[in-house]
Design a protein around this motif. Sequence first.
Motif, PDB file in Angstrom:
ATOM      1  N   LEU A   1      11.627  -1.400   2.901  1.00 31.16           N
ATOM      2  CA  LEU A   1      10.328  -1.292   3.644  1.00 31.16           C
ATOM      3  C   LEU A   1       9.613  -2.446   3.943  1.00 31.16           C
ATOM      4  N   ALA A   2       9.577  -3.554   3.233  1.00 31.39           N
ATOM      5  CA  ALA A   2       8.883  -4.754   3.520  1.00 31.39           C
ATOM      6  C   ALA A   2       9.889  -5.277   4.742  1.00 31.39           C
TER       7      ALA A   2
ATOM      8  N   ALA B   1       0.861  -0.999  -0.043  1.00 27.46           N
ATOM      9  CA  ALA B   1      -0.040   0.014  -0.025  1.00 27.46           C
ATOM     10  C   ALA B   1       0.789   1.333   0.101  1.00 27.46           C
ATOM     11  N   ILE B   2       2.153   1.379   0.735  1.00 30.96           N
ATOM     12  CA  ILE B   2       2.558   2.378   0.892  1.00 30.96           C
ATOM     13  C   ILE B   2       3.325   3.009  -0.247  1.00 30.96           C
ATOM     14  N   PRO B   3       3.985   1.818  -1.061  1.00 29.16           N
ATOM     15  CA  PRO B   3       4.549   2.523  -2.527  1.00 29.16           C
ATOM     16  C   PRO B   3       3.591   2.882  -3.502  1.00 29.16           C
ATOM     17  N   ASP B   4       2.598   2.097  -3.624  1.00 27.00           N
ATOM     18  CA  ASP B   4       1.456   2.032  -4.505  1.00 27.00           C
ATOM     19  C   ASP B   4       0.913   3.415  -4.346  1.00 27.00           C
ATOM     20  N   LEU B   5       0.836   3.874  -2.976  1.00 23.60           N
ATOM     21  CA  LEU B   5      -0.162   5.056  -2.986  1.00 23.60           C
ATOM     22  C   LEU B   5       0.924   6.115  -3.321  1.00 23.60           C
ATOM     23  N   THR B   6       2.106   6.213  -2.787  1.00 27.92           N
ATOM     24  CA  THR B   6       3.163   6.994  -3.243  1.00 27.92           C
ATOM     25  C   THR B   6       3.398   7.315  -4.807  1.00 27.92           C
TER      26      THR B   6
ATOM     27  N   TRP C   1      18.399 -11.563   2.977  1.00 24.99           N
ATOM     28  CA  TRP C   1      18.618 -12.469   1.873  1.00 24.99           C
ATOM     29  C   TRP C   1      17.510 -12.803   0.812  1.00 24.99           C
ATOM     30  N   VAL C   2      16.355 -12.633   1.241  1.00 26.41           N
ATOM     31  CA  VAL C   2      14.987 -12.712   0.273  1.00 26.41           C
ATOM     32  C   VAL C   2      15.112 -11.419  -0.777  1.00 26.41           C
ATOM     33  N   VAL C   3      15.359 -10.290   0.289  1.00 31.92           N
ATOM     34  CA  VAL C   3      15.415  -8.958  -0.760  1.00 31.92           C
ATOM     35  C   VAL C   3      16.398  -9.047  -1.705  1.00 31.92           C
ATOM     36  N   LEU C   4      17.753  -9.521  -1.176  1.00 33.09           N
ATOM     37  CA  LEU C   4      18.800  -9.507  -2.230  1.00 33.09           C
ATOM     38  C   LEU C   4      18.609 -10.483  -3.252  1.00 33.09           C
TER      39      LEU C   4
ATOM     40  N   ALA D   1       7.779  -5.829  -6.699  1.00 35.57           N
ATOM     41  CA  ALA D   1       8.761  -6.749  -6.229  1.00 35.57           C
ATOM     42  C   ALA D   1       9.616  -6.700  -4.888  1.00 35.57           C
ATOM     43  N   GLY D   2       9.628  -5.576  -4.571  1.00 35.78           N
ATOM     44  CA  GLY D   2      10.385  -5.687  -3.060  1.00 35.78           C
ATOM     45  C   GLY D   2       9.301  -5.700  -2.125  1.00 35.78           C
TER      46      GLY D   2
END
Length: 626
Positions: A177-178, A52-57, A94-97, A72-73
Amino acid sequence: MGKHAKPSGKSPYEAPGSMVRARPLPVRSAVRLRRPVDIWHKPALSAVAALAIPDLTLWALGRLDLILYTSAGAMCALYAHGLPYAARARTLAWVVLGMVSSLGIALTAASLITSTALLVVCASLVAAVHKVVCEATRIGPPGNIILTFIAASAFFVPQHPGQVPLHMTLALGAGVLAWLVCMAPALIRPQGPERIVVARALEAAAGLLRTETDTVGGEAAGVPHARHATAVAVNAAWHTLFLVPVRTPARATAWAGLERLLVRAESALGGTGPAIEASAGTEPRDTQFAEAEPRDTRFAEAEPRDTRFAGGEADRLGGWARELRRGRPLPEVALSAAQAEELAGVAAEEPGPRRPGPRRPAPGHPRGVPAVLARLAPGSPLLPIGARVAAGCVLAGWASMAVGVEHPYWAVVTAASIYQANTTLSWQRALQRTLGNLLGLLLYTALLPLMHLGPLAMIALVLACQLGAEAGITRNYWLGSVCVTPMALLLTEFGSPVPATTLIADRWIDTVVGAAVGLACCVLVTNRRAADRIEVALERVAAAEAVAFGLLAAGPATGADEARDIGWARDRLAGCLVELREAVEVAAGEWWQRALPEERIAHAEQRGHRALAGLVRRLSAPALAA
């Protein structure tokens, strides 16, 4: 869980005189709904917040065309919710990387390669890597499918080399952020994950006691399953506590309380819990480990349990589990002298603020990166699964292109998603995926009028579908796919809108082609190493049994060192039994496989659980008053 091996004769699917056997593929069990997982709402709400946060941004900036990259992130928020926060922080990093690296590879390939057929090959190889690495690391749900979905989609997104760094930066920012969203609950309930996993062990132990109490005139059919479920839950809880660092005296006290609860739950495996033994005044017999065959060769109780007090102990364990889930203070738990010696002895071995806790894994057991590399070594049963994924995804993508689909990433994702540990599970996943996607396309069609209300309505639909997907997927994969499908289609609409009829037709063709071709490759590329894994597991169980029976023959523990050795032997044997059962279930699900050594498996499990019960009894009795 599958049924335990039967000790009698040949498999019902084995032809006379044949060394291989074929199994029918189930249908009804594939679509049956289960109870939802107890923490399904945690990944669901985390993913909704992270999306929600990046989508609304992006909506405020007028750049919703970038939503695929931030998604993706943000999707990394679905991982690692069963881990303690210290381990969760490392795992999520590690998942984000891995997500950002996969996205970078996909976007770079999309910007440099114009051949769709070659892009299919690249996407398939990345999907195979995702599958093998996720299985080797045992990352848990949602496994490889989220990584593959994002990467496979990105391979077919129009891209210029100069855009790749910005898009990767957006994904990395959303991934950070996640990470923050998933770690935020540590500020409120820092012990939440450990308390939940110990509560599960207590509930499983209570279920075992109730199952045995309800048994009249011999061991009921449900007792072996309840015993195995308890062993798995207790083993998982110990592994979770092993991941918890103890850096302050207050944390050490809390962790010691959880360990005492877990030891009490584990005592149910020994046939005599502390409260039961103290009340009944019974002692294990020295002859309980004689080689006589038990009445049920699948499992054998070392000694019949006195069920007069089992019901009260089950209620007590269940009550403690409820207290843990509610965040109440830890109860005082009585342990035997040997159990107290074990915990105190191991705690004294590693003084200092950074020791992993009052108890640690047995020595010689690889952990971390060495354990992952060992699972990927030559001869690993994961390698045929990787070959299945690569071949199936390539052929599915090419077949989709042959029938006219311009961007066949959905066929690649479908093929990658159906590959499970064996053919039977892959068949079930293919059926679930096809049914869920068909219903999801119908739902997407019904939502088309709402999409026309504007970008905010589309964002709200994406978030609602994400919440619905997590709510349904733990009950059955097809139910979650009903919401995953429209969410995936909505995300593609932000970047490059496609006519609804074309989009729905392409996704339906991709689903059918991907499931059919992927399943065909799964049937043709059988995992012949599955039976070899059973042989290795049998050898490990035999070695652990020999150590266990040697300790039992030496007499009761007389000090911290002896209690610690018994505890390590118990941990090693419990883990080996769980691995053996997993290996048997994987091999039993291969439709074309040589006959399994069912009598050897049954005998090994019978002896192993008998020895495990003896080790637990040795630490549990005589017990303190509960």
